[in-house]
Enzyme design. Structure first.
Site, short mmCIF file in Angstrom:
data_model
loop_
_atom_site.label_atom_id
_atom_site.label_comp_id
_atom_site.label_asym_id
_atom_site.label_seq_id
_atom_site.Cartn_x
_atom_site.Cartn_y
_atom_site.Cartn_z
N ASP A 286 48.07 43.98 32.15
CA ASP A 286 47.41 42.73 32.52
C ASP A 286 48.04 41.59 31.73
O ASP A 286 47.74 41.38 30.56
CB ASP A 286 45.91 42.84 32.26
CG ASP A 286 45.16 41.60 32.73
OD1 ASP A 286 45.81 40.59 33.04
OD2 ASP A 286 43.91 41.65 32.78
N LYS A 317 47.13 32.02 35.34
CA LYS A 317 47.26 30.99 34.31
C LYS A 317 48.58 30.22 34.41
O LYS A 317 48.74 29.43 35.33
CB LYS A 317 47.07 31.62 32.93
CG LYS A 317 45.60 32.10 32.71
CD LYS A 317 45.35 32.40 31.27
CE LYS A 317 43.94 32.90 31.01
NZ LYS A 317 43.05 31.84 30.57
N THR A 341 41.77 35.87 52.81
CA THR A 341 42.09 34.74 53.68
C THR A 341 43.25 33.91 53.12
O THR A 341 44.28 33.74 53.78
CB THR A 341 40.86 33.84 53.87
OG1 THR A 341 39.87 34.58 54.57
CG2 THR A 341 41.21 32.60 54.68
#
Lengths: 460, 460
Positions: A286, A317, A341
């Site tokens: 991560d 970020k 979406t």
């Protein structure tokens, strides 16, 4: 480098000042404004300096929780904006999985894949860090269940049961994460987050195992033996968790960014890669907070010298959008399994395109390494001069931190520093974290250290 | 209204054409490009017409899964862009909970709260629909547990246990959702999603109850008695689920947008509001797809005539950012409970500011009601002329749908329509959904109906 950047911090009022407080009163009628440090004059802010609505000029080494790669209003970003480079993204917000513009394909190929970590064949774009982690976990679950089924299609029972949240075997799937880890705040990623109760209290969570993160002492090299023992204990817990079975993924930050800037050795991470491979469990790195250049490389895990790459690497970020890179085998065999979406935002991705160009052209990763070395040396000096306040300076590139004697003193140092012009942030219980932009130069480092020292000695 | 909008669809190649397919081949090396309908020429697209990279001009009544409020490149959006109205948001992407610019406070007050549903005091901004739902659920859990604790602070045991994902009482908390409902794809919102296995297969899910959505027949008025019985059965199931206890929230779409455009009566939704109030359970109206004007009101639930407002109302898509509105009691007492790094995007919110101005100035909600009435009448005509293909036309405003005799015929109609210039979408098993922009005028409605009819009669 940034033509009209202020030469130094200038504080005219209390920080936050009266104009900020007036805005907070208005803002607080509709949103939670209690978390706001200051209201920012977005146009006047420049480079490493945040200008607030009271006219205070703050040297910003926190940069919106590590989100501002080139500092404020970098001339290349503004020029691209005014020259029309982003105009194709101006007239509507698209669903990038339905009808993407060709400019987006260029960005995927020439920006996102250009800086892809070694071994990564695909990139999924979403909008935030927590969506990045949620979708990386989903890719891991899909790969795990595909292997468990031996390539067979799901049964009609599986298809019916999943709509009832009762698919056999799936409920037992687990993700292993570390004490102090932070991976996001939606209910899936939050189940892997273990940093603070304020993030997790009152929310249902998956019954996933947590393992200790090694309690390393700093500098890592000077305490290699002690740290090796702590890492061995952590690895034993990891192995026990993986042996218990049903573990689809292990997720770890290269440096725990919210949990107190906790570091571990490259050996430790190489061992995690080996263990997850042996147990058929996805290894998710991560890099939401560490990625995008702050450690002096695009990706912090590149420093580990892994023999086999991670399976998935998440980002957000400084990258301006969220997403993850992955190896071929984690790209789903069927369409629409990993989908939503918007699938990101082409405008922010186009800005990332400029960021990547500037970082390469201006050698900003090298600069981060130099500035980071200067910052760390300065933090060591500060610790030597004020051992009653500071301890454990540590950092990779400019991704740095220092401990303060206790939580309340840490908070008072941060407050005092802001009053004289330094915007920094907390991490963990009693650390101060530095998350400057990649354009931090020597003079900013020196000013930061000076302000921090003055703040510390000013405490009653 | 949109000066240089094409006068009608023009198809030059197969759709997708060779230029789209060449891009798909490039794109598919790095991302899942199988879901892409066409690659879009973002600059040339105008108003209701999507122009693709092969020069095909498609009348678009799908609009990126309902995300394009003013059509493509609306002159007011482009003018604002070029006049510098968004320049304050150009130079960096902020963390809106840390140092928001004052322009953002203006947008919250004058744009987001201006169109807030009645009874809503606060608005939380995030980035996508699934984040909107995740955070609305979290607000509901916080309120539920606060009430259960009777205002007492959490115990030290609760604080320790939540970090282990084992907080007493919290694991049992539930969210009730409806068969066919779609609320997002991250693991929390996905646990409430019940539309299709492709969304849920292989992913752990919370053991939350699902209740039947009434199987209404259309037109609703003409089948009022039958529908009332179906709704009564659904309400019985809801009441049983709420009686079982530990239900923190019930979430429902005003019209099931992915699940097949299923509608229910205002009476039904009023009954849901009453039941949730009686049982102390949050009533979350998920307006991610219905919100933003498509039903001829800003919010579809405004048509229900509720005596008591919903507790939380989620949005995204046409609103350009995600988020939710809520009543005062769902605004957390403590800061940082509902928080993340970006908390939305000021640039997309600034564009929403222009959208709201244009919708009001040009009376677009009225226009949607008129265009919607014309569309629905046309769909009835189509059904009368081709009962072997079409049935069940339905809609509120231009948020409309029609059923096709079976799934494969539905897919073939959509494909054939695209070949002659109509971009529409599927919903549920065998429906066609219409999700046009708010600038759909009579001539577009007529062209849409004509293309759809030609597509249907062209099938072998």
């Amino acid at each position: 480098m940034i033509p009209d950047e202020p030469t130094h911090a200038v504080v005219r009022t209390a920080v936050p000042g009266p104009a900020s407080e007036a805005l907070r009163a208005r803002h607080g009628r509709y949103q939670d404004a209690r978390t706001v440090h200051v209201y920012q004059d977005a146009r006047k802010s420049r480079g490493n300096y945040l200008v607030d609505v009271d006219g205070n000029v703050l040297l910003d080494v926190y940069t919106h929780i590590a989100c501002v790669p080139l500092g404020y209003n970098h001339p290349d970003l503004l020029k691209s904006w005014h020259d029309g480079r982003f105009d194709w993204a101006a007239g509507f917000r698209p669903a990038l999985g339905v009808a993407p513009p060709p400019e987006y394909v260029d960005l995927v190929e020439h920006t996102l894949m250009r800086i892809a970590p070694a071994g990564m064949s695909h990139v999924v774009t979403v909008t935030t860090g927590t969506e990045a982690v949620e979708n990386a976990l989903k890719a891991a679950f899909i790969a795990f269940m595909r292997r468990r089924r031996g390539g067979a299609p799901p049964t009609p029972e599986d298809l019916a049961a999943c709509l009832l949240n009762r698919q056999a075997g799936t409920a037992a799937l687990k993700v292993v994460s570390f004490e102090g880890g932070f991976h996001g705040r939606t209910l899936g990623s939050l189940s892997a987050t273990r940093s603070k109760p304020v993030h997790k209290l009152d929310f249902p969570a998956f019954d996933w195992p947590v393992v200790p993160f090694p309690a390393s002492r700093f500098p890592l090299d000077a305490h290699a033996d002690t740290n090796r023992e702590a890492e061995a204990r952590s690895l034993e817990a990891v192995e026990a968790a993986l042996r218990a079975g049903d573990v689809a993924a292990l997720i770890v930050e290269p440096i725990q960014g919210e949990g107190g800037d906790r570091h571990a050795s490259a050996d430790f991470f190489r061992a995690l890669r080996r263990l997850t491979s042996e147990h058929g469990c996805a290894f998710i790195v991560d890099e939401v907070q560490t990625g995008g250049g702050a450690t002096g490389r695009w990706w912090a895990h590149e420093a580990w010298g892994l023999a086999e790459p991670p399976d998935l690497v998440t980002f957000s970020k400084k990258m301006q959008i969220g997403g993850y890179y992955c190896r071929e085998v984690f790209h789903p065999a069927e369409p629409y399994r990993i989908f939503n979406t918007f699938l990101g935002d082409p405008l922010r991705t186009a800005q990332l395109g400029v960021v990547v160009e500037v970082v390469e052209r201006d050698g900003l990763l090298d600069r981060v390494q130099r500035s980071g070395a200067r910052l760390l040396a300065g933090l060591h000096g500060l610790t030597a001069r004020h051992p009653e306040v500071f301890s454990a300076p540590r950092g990779v590139g400019t991704f740095a931190a220092i401990d303060v004697c206790d939580a309340s003193t840490r908070d008072r140092v941060l407050f005092a520093a802001r009053q004289i012009g330094l915007e920094a942030g907390g991490s963990g219980d009693r650390s101060i974290r530095f998350r400057p932009a990649l354009v931090l130069a020597d003079r900013h480092v020196d000013e930061c250290l000076d302000l921090l020292e003055r703040a510390a000695v000013s405490l009653p």
